[in-house]
Write a protein that holds these residues in place. Structure first.
Motif, PDB file in Angstrom:
ATOM      1  N   UNK A 696      12.100  49.861 117.330  1.00 27.18           N
ATOM      2  CA  UNK A 696      12.083  49.252 118.639  1.00 27.18           C
ATOM      3  C   UNK A 696      13.488  48.864 119.113  1.00 27.18           C
ATOM      4  N   UNK A 697      14.412  48.656 118.158  1.00 20.45           N
ATOM      5  CA  UNK A 697      15.772  48.206 118.535  1.00 20.45           C
ATOM      6  C   UNK A 697      16.819  49.071 117.845  1.00 20.45           C
ATOM      7  N   UNK A 698      16.822  50.401 118.103  1.00 23.00           N
ATOM      8  CA  UNK A 698      17.739  51.285 117.387  1.00 23.00           C
ATOM      9  C   UNK A 698      19.215  51.034 117.692  1.00 23.00           C
ATOM     10  N   UNK A 699      19.490  50.384 118.803  1.00 24.58           N
ATOM     11  CA  UNK A 699      20.883  50.147 119.188  1.00 24.58           C
ATOM     12  C   UNK A 699      21.380  48.751 118.826  1.00 24.58           C
ATOM     13  N   UNK A 700      20.548  47.984 118.187  1.00 24.66           N
ATOM     14  CA  UNK A 700      20.977  46.651 117.734  1.00 24.66           C
ATOM     15  C   UNK A 700      22.145  46.835 116.768  1.00 24.66           C
ATOM     16  N   UNK A 701      23.196  46.033 116.850  1.00 24.11           N
ATOM     17  CA  UNK A 701      24.358  46.187 115.954  1.00 24.11           C
ATOM     18  C   UNK A 701      24.001  46.051 114.472  1.00 24.11           C
ATOM     19  N   UNK A 702      22.869  45.424 114.193  1.00 24.16           N
ATOM     20  CA  UNK A 702      22.469  45.257 112.791  1.00 24.16           C
ATOM     21  C   UNK A 702      21.457  46.310 112.355  1.00 24.16           C
ATOM     22  N   UNK A 703      21.238  47.345 113.175  1.00 30.40           N
ATOM     23  CA  UNK A 703      20.182  48.320 112.879  1.00 30.40           C
ATOM     24  C   UNK A 703      20.466  49.086 111.588  1.00 30.40           C
ATOM     25  N   UNK A 704      21.731  49.487 111.378  1.00 28.28           N
ATOM     26  CA  UNK A 704      22.031  50.213 110.143  1.00 28.28           C
ATOM     27  C   UNK A 704      21.822  49.310 108.929  1.00 28.28           C
ATOM     28  N   UNK A 705      22.262  48.059 109.040  1.00 33.25           N
ATOM     29  CA  UNK A 705      22.045  47.112 107.941  1.00 33.25           C
ATOM     30  C   UNK A 705      20.545  46.953 107.663  1.00 33.25           C
ATOM     31  N   UNK A 706      19.749  46.867 108.717  1.00 32.83           N
ATOM     32  CA  UNK A 706      18.310  46.726 108.548  1.00 32.83           C
ATOM     33  C   UNK A 706      17.717  47.968 107.879  1.00 32.83           C
ATOM     34  N   UNK A 707      18.257  49.149 108.246  1.00 32.59           N
ATOM     35  CA  UNK A 707      17.779  50.387 107.631  1.00 32.59           C
ATOM     36  C   UNK A 707      18.114  50.416 106.146  1.00 32.59           C
ATOM     37  N   UNK A 708      19.348  50.018 105.802  1.00 34.58           N
ATOM     38  CA  UNK A 708      19.725  49.958 104.390  1.00 34.58           C
ATOM     39  C   UNK A 708      18.836  48.970 103.639  1.00 34.58           C
ATOM     40  N   UNK A 709      18.517  47.852 104.288  1.00 36.34           N
ATOM     41  CA  UNK A 709      17.658  46.857 103.665  1.00 36.34           C
ATOM     42  C   UNK A 709      16.269  47.429 103.407  1.00 36.34           C
ATOM     43  N   UNK A 710      15.714  48.140 104.377  1.00 36.27           N
ATOM     44  CA  UNK A 710      14.383  48.732 104.214  1.00 36.27           C
ATOM     45  C   UNK A 710      14.364  49.709 103.043  1.00 36.27           C
ATOM     46  N   UNK A 711      15.396  50.544 102.945  1.00 38.00           N
ATOM     47  CA  UNK A 711      15.474  51.516 101.845  1.00 38.00           C
ATOM     48  C   UNK A 711      15.564  50.798 100.502  1.00 38.00           C
ATOM     49  N   UNK A 712      16.412  49.768 100.449  1.00 37.69           N
ATOM     50  CA  UNK A 712      16.604  49.041  99.206  1.00 37.69           C
ATOM     51  C   UNK A 712      15.319  48.361  98.744  1.00 37.69           C
ATOM     52  N   UNK A 713      14.587  47.769  99.678  1.00 40.86           N
ATOM     53  CA  UNK A 713      13.382  47.025  99.321  1.00 40.86           C
ATOM     54  C   UNK A 713      12.205  47.926  98.974  1.00 40.86           C
ATOM     55  N   UNK A 714      12.172  49.142  99.534  1.00 39.31           N
ATOM     56  CA  UNK A 714      11.050  50.034  99.252  1.00 39.31           C
ATOM     57  C   UNK A 714      11.264  50.811  97.954  1.00 39.31           C
ATOM     58  N   UNK A 715      12.466  50.713  97.371  1.00 36.33           N
ATOM     59  CA  UNK A 715      12.811  51.516  96.197  1.00 36.33           C
ATOM     60  C   UNK A 715      11.855  51.358  95.013  1.00 36.33           C
ATOM     61  N   UNK A 716      11.378  50.159  94.649  1.00 36.84           N
ATOM     62  CA  UNK A 716      10.451  50.090  93.512  1.00 36.84           C
ATOM     63  C   UNK A 716       9.162  50.870  93.745  1.00 36.84           C
ATOM     64  N   UNK A 717       8.799  51.070  95.000  1.00 37.58           N
ATOM     65  CA  UNK A 717       7.551  51.757  95.343  1.00 37.58           C
ATOM     66  C   UNK A 717       7.780  53.259  95.552  1.00 37.58           C
ATOM     67  N   UNK A 718       8.692  53.587  96.474  1.00 34.82           N
ATOM     68  CA  UNK A 718       8.992  54.990  96.782  1.00 34.82           C
ATOM     69  C   UNK A 718      10.368  55.340  96.260  1.00 34.82           C
ATOM     70  N   UNK A 719      10.500  55.458  94.950  1.00 36.06           N
ATOM     71  CA  UNK A 719      11.829  55.559  94.336  1.00 36.06           C
ATOM     72  C   UNK A 719      12.580  56.820  94.731  1.00 36.06           C
ATOM     73  N   UNK A 720      11.855  57.944  94.875  1.00 35.78           N
ATOM     74  CA  UNK A 720      12.544  59.206  95.170  1.00 35.78           C
ATOM     75  C   UNK A 720      13.133  59.196  96.573  1.00 35.78           C
ATOM     76  N   UNK A 721      12.307  58.881  97.552  1.00 38.33           N
ATOM     77  CA  UNK A 721      12.790  58.896  98.933  1.00 38.33           C
ATOM     78  C   UNK A 721      13.858  57.832  99.132  1.00 38.33           C
ATOM     79  N   UNK A 722      13.718  56.692  98.435  1.00 41.68           N
ATOM     80  CA  UNK A 722      14.718  55.633  98.569  1.00 41.68           C
ATOM     81  C   UNK A 722      16.067  56.080  98.022  1.00 41.68           C
TER      82      UNK A 722
END
Length: 811
Positions: A696-722
């Protein structure tokens, strides 16, 4: 934009993890871990290799997967091994169904299951793998048996077994269906055979009292074990048997009701029964009843209508000299007390039902202090009882009367106060082929003689016909059976029983710590370094046998000086079952779902995520393809959104924006859910919500940080894609990267207090964001330990939600 290709990504990362030995952990010592290193031991119960894994298994192993990754990224050296409970009836039955030999079927099934596990990408230390049917393992199972034997904890005596007269074989309880052999349908009989036992009753008090050490075990499991051990205070009372000049002892917790005993009942398996009826007109009828009763399960015997048969004999009640009839009835079990009871039908429901059926006297002997006597009817026990119709003891309060009657019996040598346990010694011998041989020989001159340690293992011989036909299959291996006595050098015979597979699984978790040791089952220093297991995971169905036996084994090993700990598992989690079409997923019901097809079509990460997203992991869950497809769509959305943000430059420091605050709140929630609450489904929903916010907010200055956070947090579940997305974001080795930490300054958010009720009574209070989705709020409420204890595993028939104010579960 590049498509998300799950299969290629997963093969890539599985190869990298394998080549880099990513999840192997060394033991302490030179070149290994430091003695004071932060370490943790995460373990799931090992599988039977009786076939392939189904989705129910996958859900179980995903719990350990998430915990292992979470703790590794918090700086712990994580030991998470895997093995196979490959001896025993499950593996043997798998071979029977295939018409093959278990020596061929078992290794093939192990290889198949390992391939499935590797395709799931689980973070397992395969350098520690073991299988209980391998001589390198069961050598030490035999060694431990001999230590128990030396300590007097392993012994042999005659005991009843279930016998199929058609197949000429001993049957396990699970092979008897409605009193008949599951294979041929013949009516099962009772026989007595010499059997091996472990004297677990010597540790009954320790098993009970040391539950105080198990602060992080589910109370439900502890209650089940307490009930199974069944410590009771009462009295042993001696009844004389007319015409035989013999005595039979009963145990009762209510000696104050002795004057109300109007008949006497023996369990069908009681060893005195054949002597009691020998040569009488009732002999044939009684022995036929005994034979039929032996085929029934304990549950069936307790639940069916009460019946029995009169023996023609009488016993003498020691408190009043009355002659009372002796019956044999299968509602009395040898597993309880002494296998004999004084029946008091006025104050025991089972005795009352039996007396009503056979027209036996019902005599009230206790009554409420302010109530009158009732003739010929059942009277439930109440508080403040007094004795009536009890001779000189009438009028006494029940506790006082109990003590007075026991003292009187003791003065006559006809009774004594005592403590008894429901727990019975562990019958460990099996008249089956596929099991660990018992390492003793039988010598006519020396008796039972232990095989010397240096001659271990006693190898399981190869036999063509492994199904028992009237005797243990090992007895047919005559060249193997014939041996020399280690004590006198004369001729001897090997023991032909094998061990119960629960013996194998009662110590495997210690062998994992030192699996290559060929001088001992394990080094005490290494065992004490890793154990007790920090997090053990498995089904509630193992609450009694496996978990009780493992506790017993560890206590004995501690007393032998082999280990320095008293309990095997510091923290226990019992997961819910996976259902399909409202039935528990199992091969016998034909409703299993193999992970292979779904992994091939959608990837392992989709299965990994869905099986935990499906619901609270301590509760049963229903498989639904529609839900699985929703997780697949989320993975594609995550892939697309993160790759879009990977093209944007990283911003440092990350500005304080609503999306940045959302990312930090997500970090805090996921960390708390996994690390403190063991709520492993809600973190996935939290990450999904964060990904939606990024979209919803792809242009937010923190969007990349939020994306990195999502990848990091999902890693125990979806380890390959993370891992793949982490690499696309310019990083490496996410499996070793520190877990993200929430900035407290960015966590400040308005919260509301939500009251959680069960059946209208307040059981907890949650402080949550006012905009938390309703389904997440319900999940949080259900995950509360206080709330779970009142739900007690039950299902809520209705859930009432008032957003921002109330959640009420109606059970």
């Amino acid at each position: 934009m590049e498509r998300y290709e799950a299969k290629a990504i997963e093969e890539k990362w599985q190869r990298i993890w394998r080549e880099q030995r990513a999840f192997e952990v060394p033991n302490p010592g030179p070149g290994g871990l430091e003695p004071d290193a932060r370490k943790t031991y995460v373990l799931e119960m090992l599988p039977y290799p009786s076939g392939e894994l189904h989705m129910g298994h996958v859900r179980n192993y995903m719990l350990g997967e998430v915990v292992a990754h979470f703790r590794r990224r918090h700086g712990f050296a994580v030991m998470r091994p895997m093995g196979f409970d490959s001896f025993g009836l499950p593996a043997e039955n798998a071979a029977i169904q295939e018409g093959t030999h278990p020596g061929d079927t078992t290794p093939r099934n192990i290889a198949s299951i390992r391939t499935q596990m590797e395709r799931m990408g689980w973070a397992i230390d395969w350098s520690r793998v073991l299988a209980s049917h391998e001589p390198s393992y069961y050598r030490w199972t035999q060694w431990l048996f001999l230590r128990f034997f030396e300590k007097g904890l392993a012994y042999r005596k005659e005991a009843p077994v279930k016998w199929c007269p058609n197949d000429q074989t001993v049957l396990a309880n699970e092979q008897v269906i409605d009193g008949r052999c599951e294979r041929c349908g013949a009516e099962v009989e009772a026989r007595s055979l010499e059997q091996w036992f472990f004297k677990i009753t010597d540790y009954a008090d320790a098993l009970l009292d040391e539950m105080d050490l198990l602060e992080e075990w589910p109370e439900r499991v502890l209650t089940m074990q307490r009930n199974w051990i069944g410590r009771s205070q009462g009295a042993d009372v001696v009844f004389g048997i007319d015409d035989l000049d013999e005595d039979v002892e009963v145990f009762t917790t209510r000696p104050d009701t002795l004057f109300g005993a109007t008949f006497f009942v023996l369990a069908p398996e009681h060893p005195f029964v054949p002597r009691l009826v020998a040569g009488t007109e009732h002999e044939a009828e009684v022995l036929d009843y005994v034979r039929r009763a032996a085929a029934r399960s304990t549950v069936e015997r307790e639940q069916k209508e009460k019946d029995g048969v009169f023996t023609g004999r009488h016993a003498t009640n020691p408190v009043n000299g009355e002659r009372i009839p002796i019956w044999v009835a299968d509602y009395v079990l040898m597993e309880y007390g002494t296998g004999a009871i004084m029946a008091v039908p006025a104050h025991d429901e089972r005795d009352y039902a039996f007396a009503e059926r056979y027209g036996l006297e019902i005599r009230q002997v206790v009554a409420p202090a302010d109530n009158s006597e009732v003739e010929g009817a059942y009277v439930a026990h109440t508080e403040n009882e007094v004795l009536v119709n009890s001779g000189e003891f009438s009028g006494l309060a029940a506790p006082e009367g109990k003590n007075a009657i026991v003292e009187s019996l003791a003065s006559q040598g006809r009774g004594r106060a005592t403590i008894r346990f429901r727990l019975r010694d562990w019958l460990l011998s099996r008249q089956r082929y596929w099991g660990c041989p018992i390492p003793v020989v039988h010598c006519d001159a020396c008796g039972i003689v232990a095989v010397p340690d240096e001659d271990l293992p006693v190898l399981l011989p190869e036999v063509e016909e492994y199904l028992p036909k009237g005797r243990s299959p090992l007895a047919a291996a005559e060249d193997w059976v014939a041996t020399t006595c280690p004590a006198c050098g004369g001729p001897a015979r090997r023991e032909t029983d094998t061990m119960d597979t629960f013996v194998d699984s009662s110590w495997y978790f210690i062998r994992y710590a030192d699996p290559q040791n060929d001088q001992a089952p394990f080094s005490r220093d290494i065992a004490d370094y890793w154990l007790p297991v920090d997090q053990y995971i498995g089904g509630i169905e193992h609450a009694i046998l496996h978990l009780m036996y493992a506790r017993f084994f560890v206590k004995v090993m501690h007393d032998l000086g082999l280990v320095g700990f008293r309990e095997p598992f510091a923290r226990l989690f019992t997961q819910g079952m996976l259902y399909r079409d409202r039935a528990k997923m199992s091969k016998s019901k034909g409703n299993v779902i193999s992970p292979d097809e779904y992994v091939e079509r959608f990837g392992a990460d989709a299965a990994r995520l869905y099986l935990l997203f499906i619901g609270p992991v301590d509760q049963d869950a229903e498989w639904q393809d529609a839900g699985f497809e929703g997780v697949v769509r989320f993975l594609h959305r995550l892939w697309r959104i993160v790759l879009e943000q990977a093209e944007q430059p990283a911003v440092d420091p990350v500005p304080d924006t609503p999306l940045a605050r959302k990312a930090h709140r997500t970090i805090a929630k996921v960390t708390d859910d996994i690390g403190r609450r063991f709520a492993l489904n809600t973190p996935i929903a939290a990450v999904m919500e964060l990904v939606n916010e990024i979209q919803r907010s792809p242009d937010d200055p923190a969007a990349r940080f939020a994306a990195e956070t999502a990848v990091s947090l999902i890693q125990p579940y979806g380890s390959h894609v993370a891992e793949e997305l982490w690499e696309r974001l310019g990083h490496s080795r996410l499996w070793e990267a520190p877990w993200p930490v929430a900035d407290p300054a960015l966590l400040e958010v308005e919260t509301v207090e939500v009251v959680v009720q069960v059946n209208g009574k307040i059981r907890d209070r949650l402080h949550v964001s006012p905009d938390v989705p309703e389904d997440e709020l319900v999940a949080m409420a259900r995950a509360s330990e206080r709330v779970r204890s009142f739900l007690d595993g039950g299902e809520a028939v209705r859930t009432v939600v008032v957003p921002g104010r109330l959640v009420n579960f109606v059970t």
